[in-house]
Design a protein around this motif. Structure first.
Motif, short mmCIF file in Angstrom:
data_model
loop_
_atom_site.label_atom_id
_atom_site.label_comp_id
_atom_site.label_asym_id
_atom_site.label_seq_id
_atom_site.Cartn_x
_atom_site.Cartn_y
_atom_site.Cartn_z
N ALA A 100 7.91 -6.20 3.70
CA ALA A 100 6.53 -6.70 3.77
C ALA A 100 5.85 -6.25 5.06
O ALA A 100 4.68 -5.84 5.06
CB ALA A 100 6.52 -8.22 3.66
N ARG A 101 6.58 -6.31 6.16
CA ARG A 101 6.01 -5.89 7.44
C ARG A 101 5.73 -4.38 7.44
O ARG A 101 4.74 -3.93 8.01
CB ARG A 101 6.96 -6.25 8.59
CG ARG A 101 7.07 -7.75 8.85
CD ARG A 101 8.12 -8.06 9.90
NE ARG A 101 8.26 -9.48 10.10
CZ ARG A 101 7.56 -10.19 10.99
NH1 ARG A 101 6.66 -9.59 11.76
NH2 ARG A 101 7.76 -11.48 11.12
N ARG A 103 5.00 -2.52 4.80
CA ARG A 103 3.79 -2.29 3.99
C ARG A 103 2.53 -2.67 4.73
O ARG A 103 1.53 -1.96 4.68
CB ARG A 103 3.91 -3.07 2.67
CG ARG A 103 4.92 -2.49 1.68
CD ARG A 103 4.77 -3.12 0.31
NE ARG A 103 5.12 -4.53 0.36
CZ ARG A 103 6.35 -4.99 0.11
NH1 ARG A 103 7.33 -4.15 -0.16
NH2 ARG A 103 6.60 -6.29 0.14
N GLU A 104 2.58 -3.78 5.44
CA GLU A 104 1.41 -4.22 6.19
C GLU A 104 1.08 -3.23 7.31
O GLU A 104 -0.09 -2.90 7.54
CB GLU A 104 1.66 -5.61 6.77
CG GLU A 104 0.47 -6.22 7.49
CD GLU A 104 -0.70 -6.46 6.57
OE1 GLU A 104 -1.85 -6.47 7.08
OE2 GLU A 104 -0.48 -6.64 5.36
N LYS A 107 -0.47 -0.13 5.82
CA LYS A 107 -1.84 -0.37 5.38
C LYS A 107 -2.80 -0.32 6.57
O LYS A 107 -3.89 0.25 6.49
CB LYS A 107 -1.95 -1.72 4.69
CG LYS A 107 -1.31 -1.76 3.32
CD LYS A 107 -1.44 -3.14 2.70
CE LYS A 107 -0.79 -3.18 1.32
NZ LYS A 107 -0.87 -4.54 0.71
N GLN A 108 -2.39 -0.88 7.69
CA GLN A 108 -3.25 -0.87 8.88
C GLN A 108 -3.41 0.53 9.44
O GLN A 108 -4.44 0.85 10.04
CB GLN A 108 -2.66 -1.80 9.95
CG GLN A 108 -2.69 -3.27 9.55
CD GLN A 108 -2.07 -4.16 10.61
OE1 GLN A 108 -1.62 -3.69 11.65
NE2 GLN A 108 -2.04 -5.47 10.34
N GLY A 112 -0.94 3.01 3.46
CA GLY A 112 -0.45 2.07 2.46
C GLY A 112 -0.17 2.71 1.13
O GLY A 112 0.71 2.27 0.40
N THR A 115 3.47 3.91 0.86
CA THR A 115 4.58 2.97 1.03
C THR A 115 5.33 2.76 -0.28
O THR A 115 6.57 2.82 -0.33
CB THR A 115 4.06 1.63 1.54
OG1 THR A 115 3.31 1.85 2.73
CG2 THR A 115 5.21 0.68 1.83
#
Length: 278
Positions: A100-101, A103-104, A107-108, A112, A115
């Motif tokens: 999850a981290r 992917r986040e 995205k930033q 993203g 991923t």
């Protein structure tokens, strides 16, 4: 009457009497041999009974101790098993958190979209989609034993068993035919996966599998099936079926589901920075 009196008084011959007297004088007299043998046998039986009695008494005394040690060992195994299960659950939770981290973070940074693709190709995430289902099984009359591989070494009779090298060719053939993700008996394959053998067992990432071997591959189902069967590895599988009675079955599936790999560990690769690019 004097003759009768002489017989009664001297029942043994004088020669026998002299021999007996000599034995007594030499100290060789005593119990007869048969009596001595019986006496030795009785002593042996008494000694054996004593040993058995002492052994039974010791076993009776040690039994509670052995039972206690067994219970303690079982309790320890149960505790260690529970601890291992808890650690495995913790690993799964941490893996999900890391994913999850990641992917986040991507995205930033505007990455993203890549991923999910990277996760699919690396086997880090579960996937599903159209594909094929290939089942490979030992021959019905498969036998154990034999140290040689009948497909490479002459002089040994075939056992009718699927070998690790057979599964290697099947998997590589599916990859080459366009598969995007593959699992064997629920074990997801990655770039770090290895198919080996331990005796008659086939290992995938050091986990033993038992036949039949169910291979699931995500891809363009119909084309993937056709390409594989027409490939060299597909022909190889057909030869095993024709010559060694190894059973195979392939079918096109509308939706196959593959789990994530239990662990994807990168030991060498590092993220590339702008400084490295320059």
């Amino acid at each position: 009457m004097s003759l009768l009196t002489n017989v009664m008084d001297h029942s043994l011959d004088e020669g026998y009497a002299e021999a007996a007297a000599r034995k007594r004088a030499d100290g060789s007299g005593g119990l007869p041999r048969t009596a001595r043998a019986k006496l030795g046998l009785a002593a042996g039986l008494v000694l054996a009974a004593l040993v058995v009695t002492v052994g039974a008494a010791q076993a009776r005394v040690a039994a509670p101790v052995v039972a206690k040690e067994r219970e303690e060992l079982i309790d320890r195994i149960d505790r260690e098993t529970e601890a291992a299960d808890e650690l495995e659950n913790t690993v799964d939770e941490l893996r999900d958190d890391v994913s999850a981290r990641q992917r986040e973070a991507l995205k930033q940074s505007g990455g993203g979209g890549r991923t999910d693709l990277v996760g699919i190709l690396s086997g880090a995430v579960a996937v599903h989609g159209p594909g094929v289902k290939l089942v490979v099984d030992d021959a019905k009359e498969a036998a154990t034993g034999g140290d040689g591989d009948p497909r490479e070494t002459s002089g040994f009779s075939d056992t009718g068993r699927v070998r690790d090298r057979d599964m290697q060719r099947v998997v590589n053939g599916l990859w080459e035919s366009g598969a995007e993700a593959i699992s064997v008996n629920g074990q997801r394959l990655t770039a770090l996966s290895a198919i080996r053998a331990a005796g008659d067992a086939i290992l995938v990432d050091n986990k033993p599998l038992v036949p039949p071997y169910t291979v699931l591959a995500v891809g363009d189902g119909k084309n993937l099936s056709t390409r594989f069967q027409n490939s060299a590895d597909g022909v190889y599988l057909s030869v095993l079926q024709d010559n060694y009675d190894i059973r195979t079955a392939i079918s096109v599936e509308e939706d196959v589901r593959l789990p994530a790999a239990p662990s994807v560990i990168v030991r060498t690769a590092e993220p590339r920075t702008e400084k490295d690019a320059s």
